[in-house]
Design a protein around this motif. Structure first.
Motif, PDB file in Angstrom:
ATOM      1  N   ASP A 225      38.449  30.441  47.866  1.00 16.97           N
ATOM      2  CA  ASP A 225      37.525  29.484  48.808  1.00 16.97           C
ATOM      3  C   ASP A 225      36.091  29.981  48.466  1.00 16.97           C
ATOM      4  O   ASP A 225      35.097  29.109  48.247  1.00 16.97           O
ATOM      5  N   THR A 253      30.474  24.824  51.461  1.00 11.13           N
ATOM      6  CA  THR A 253      31.672  25.343  52.377  1.00 11.13           C
ATOM      7  C   THR A 253      32.723  24.733  51.674  1.00 11.13           C
ATOM      8  O   THR A 253      32.661  23.409  50.914  1.00 11.13           O
ATOM      9  N   VAL A 254      34.144  25.013  51.935  1.00  8.89           N
ATOM     10  CA  VAL A 254      35.258  24.429  51.287  1.00  8.89           C
ATOM     11  C   VAL A 254      36.084  23.943  52.423  1.00  8.89           C
ATOM     12  O   VAL A 254      36.437  24.649  53.204  1.00  8.89           O
ATOM     13  N   GLU A 255      36.540  22.686  52.138  1.00 10.49           N
ATOM     14  CA  GLU A 255      37.425  22.136  53.021  1.00 10.49           C
ATOM     15  C   GLU A 255      38.784  21.737  52.351  1.00 10.49           C
ATOM     16  O   GLU A 255      39.044  21.002  51.433  1.00 10.49           O
ATOM     17  N   ARG A 256      39.827  22.301  52.613  1.00 10.09           N
ATOM     18  CA  ARG A 256      41.284  21.957  52.142  1.00 10.09           C
ATOM     19  C   ARG A 256      41.955  21.037  53.024  1.00 10.09           C
ATOM     20  O   ARG A 256      42.443  21.422  54.283  1.00 10.09           O
ATOM     21  N   THR A 261      40.945  19.360  47.693  1.00 14.66           N
ATOM     22  CA  THR A 261      39.775  20.518  48.224  1.00 14.66           C
ATOM     23  C   THR A 261      38.639  19.616  48.042  1.00 14.66           C
ATOM     24  O   THR A 261      38.380  18.989  46.892  1.00 14.66           O
TER      25      THR A 261
END
Length: 317
Positions: A225, A253-256, A261
């Protein structure tokens, strides 16, 4: 048994974060049956030698990494632990980012007299920072602030808070946390107020691209991430041909989710005096494309003009 020579700057923070990485690599080596030992090599960089002018006046890119990279190309060291925000977009041929460990807090922080937040600083407060990115955003938020350059390692800058009459100095939260001085932090500056530097809070473990033994070892400390977020931020940096001395920032920012993703990227370019501040927030799944798109949108709004004027005026060299 392979001896891995690790290059680093010699500041207390650089040594602390390098030793933390070495300790993690030692433990992972033991767990995975990889036979190796580590040797630390301290290297002085141009950015460490020149402390009497701001980074924007020193000129050039890679102020804190070039000498270390040369030692790696000369095979005097095998890996280097850098602060990602110090890394130029383009790496020398034959070198690569071998791993990006999990990110520490990316925000900027205020160290003040009396535990004050940004909006609590007195009118006309004297604030120390050598970063045009920080001064641009702080002065945009608080035009009354008087910004004065302050260079040196963390402890010398903290001493200058008292000795040189500053009301506050601005530092990276990650450095304060890594060195164990988080109790000295007066307030965290939200990314909405001060967009962090590209890669701030993340480390870059650099190595030679053909060293399979080291690459295999470094893969154990990669945080996917963090690496994705940093790729988006650095793509933005590359499109604007920027460096650590330029008034720009980017934070992803990373959102899974079950659907895949997605990244959210906020990018900014500002005039050094804070009079102009451009921001874009975009979402997407391709980190490189997202960074380039953010840069193109800011360029369309005048980012290239702002940066060109800063160079022409001598505020950046």
């Amino acid at each position: 048994m392979r001896t891995i020579v690790v290059g680093t700057r010699q500041s207390a923070l650089a040594l602390t974060q390098t030793n933390q990485v070495i300790d993690e690599l030692k433990e992972l080596s033991r767990q995975n049956g990889i036979e190796c030992e580590f040797e630390l090599r301290k290297i002085v960089t141009k950015g460490d030698r020149i402390l009497d002018v701001t980074l924007s006046k020193v000129g050039g890119k890679g102020l804190f990494v070039k000498e270390i990279e040369q030692a790696m190309m000369d095979k005097e060291i095998d890996i280097a632990v850098h602060s990602m925000k110090d890394m130029p977009f383009e790496l020398p041929e034959g070198l690569m980012v071998g791993a990006v460990p999990k990110r520490q807090d990316p925000r900027d922080v205020l160290i003040t007299k009396g535990e004050k937040a940004l909006d609590e600083l007195p009118q006309g407060a004297l604030v120390g920072t050598s970063s045009l990115r920080r001064s641009s955003q702080l002065q945009h938020s608080r035009p009354d602030l008087r910004i004065q350059p302050v260079r040196g390692n963390i402890d010398s800058r903290l001493r200058k808070l008292e000795s040189e009459g500053f009301d506050a100095i601005v530092l990276a939260a990650a450095g304060m946390h890594r060195i164990g001085w988080q109790d000295r932090i007066s307030a965290y500056v939200p990314p909405e107020v001060c967009v962090p530097a590209v890669g701030q809070g993340a480390l870059c473990i650099e190595c030679r691209a053909d060293d399979e033994f080291v690459l295999n070892l470094l893969s154990k400390i990669q945080d996917d991430d963090t690496a994705l977020a940093v790729r988006a931020e650095r793509s933005f940096l590359g499109r604007l041909n920027g460096g650590c001395q330029v008034p720009l920032g980017a934070y992803a920012t990373v959102e899974r989710t079950g659907g895949g993703t997605e990244l959210s990227l906020t990018a900014m370019v500002g005039s050094p005096d804070g009079a102009e501040l451009l921001k874009e927030t975009l979402r997407g799944s391709d980190p490189e494309a997202l960074g380039r798109e953010a840069a193109e949108k800011l360029i369309a709004r005048g980012a290239d003009r702002i940066l060109a004027e800063a160079y022409e005026s001598g505020q950046i060299e």
